[in-house]
Design a protein around this motif. Structure first.
Motif, short mmCIF file in Angstrom:
data_model
loop_
_atom_site.label_atom_id
_atom_site.label_comp_id
_atom_site.label_asym_id
_atom_site.label_seq_id
_atom_site.Cartn_x
_atom_site.Cartn_y
_atom_site.Cartn_z
N VAL A 33 -44.01 -2.58 -77.42
CA VAL A 33 -45.04 -1.89 -76.64
C VAL A 33 -44.41 -1.01 -75.56
CG1 VAL A 33 -47.02 -2.24 -75.09
CG2 VAL A 33 -46.68 -3.77 -77.04
N VAL A 34 -43.26 -1.43 -75.07
CA VAL A 34 -42.56 -0.69 -74.02
C VAL A 34 -41.13 -0.36 -74.49
CG1 VAL A 34 -43.91 -1.46 -72.04
CG2 VAL A 34 -42.07 -2.89 -72.88
N LEU A 64 -49.19 -0.23 -67.50
CA LEU A 64 -49.59 -0.43 -68.90
C LEU A 64 -51.10 -0.27 -69.07
CD1 LEU A 64 -47.63 -3.47 -70.35
CD2 LEU A 64 -47.52 -1.10 -71.07
N ASP A 67 -52.34 3.22 -69.23
CA ASP A 67 -51.84 4.05 -70.34
C ASP A 67 -52.75 3.81 -71.54
OD1 ASP A 67 -50.48 5.36 -72.35
OD2 ASP A 67 -48.52 4.56 -71.80
N ARG A 70 -51.37 4.04 -75.22
CA ARG A 70 -50.55 2.89 -75.60
C ARG A 70 -51.43 1.66 -75.84
NH1 ARG A 70 -44.82 2.07 -73.61
NH2 ARG A 70 -45.26 3.99 -72.49
N HIS A 73 -53.44 1.92 -79.05
CA HIS A 73 -52.57 1.83 -80.22
C HIS A 73 -52.17 0.38 -80.52
CE1 HIS A 73 -49.70 3.19 -83.18
NE2 HIS A 73 -48.76 2.46 -82.61
N LEU A 125 -47.89 7.10 -73.60
CA LEU A 125 -47.72 7.18 -75.05
C LEU A 125 -48.72 8.17 -75.61
CD1 LEU A 125 -46.34 5.93 -77.58
CD2 LEU A 125 -48.26 4.36 -77.66
#
Length: 161
Positions: A33-34, A64, A67, A70, A73, A125
């Motif tokens: 994820v990161v 996070l 985002d 991200r 997703h 992302l």
């Protein structure tokens, strides 16, 4: 051993609603994820320990949460990192941890020093939501109860307009 259990519990919360794997066994699945941290650390727990030692866990999780590309997703709409109420409860609990002093494990201290010097920041992302839907049959869930941040992701993504 008590600290390791604490970090495992935090990791479990971070992986609730993770859509990429049904049964998460891999020790480095959250690092997917990161990916900004993937080349520097070997395991999810190492990342969590690093963030706690440097008192950056809440700020990291806040990044996070904001985002959206991200989060859409990697996570289901009901995940701790996507649901505003769950997120606020989770981060409230984590704020208490930031008052504690965590020691860096000796075997990781040189990695942590190098990582702290790099001062890695998450980059938003950019996800092609149409391609993701076609490939996975996944319909991204909009989050209506908070303001969407203005970013170039939303300006360039046709599905988000």
């Amino acid at each position: 051993e008590g600290m390791r259990a604490l970090f495992r519990q935090i990791r479990s919360c971070l992986l609730l609603g993770f859509r990429r794997y049904q049964d998460v066994i891999d020790d480095a699945v959250f690092l997917l994820v990161v990916p900004e941290y993937l080349e520097h650390l070997d395991a999810d727990l190492h990342l969590l320990i690093f963030l706690c030692v440097n008192k950056r866990l809440v700020a990291f999780i806040n990044e996070l949460f904001h985002d959206e590309g991200r989060m859409q997703h990697f996570y289901e709409s009901w995940a701790v990192l996507r649901d505003e109420e769950l997120f606020l409860s989770f981060t409230s609990a984590l704020m208490a941890l930031e008052t504690l002093n965590f020691a860096s494990p000796p075997e990781l201290s040189s990695k942590f020093v190098a990582l702290a010097i790099k001062n890695i920041k998450l980059r938003p992302l950019k996800v092609d939501l149409n391609r993701m839907k076609a490939r996975n049959g996944i319909e991204p869930q909009p989050v209506e109860d908070r303001n969407k941040p203005i970013s170039d992701f939303f300006l360039t993504c046709e599905a988000c307009k």
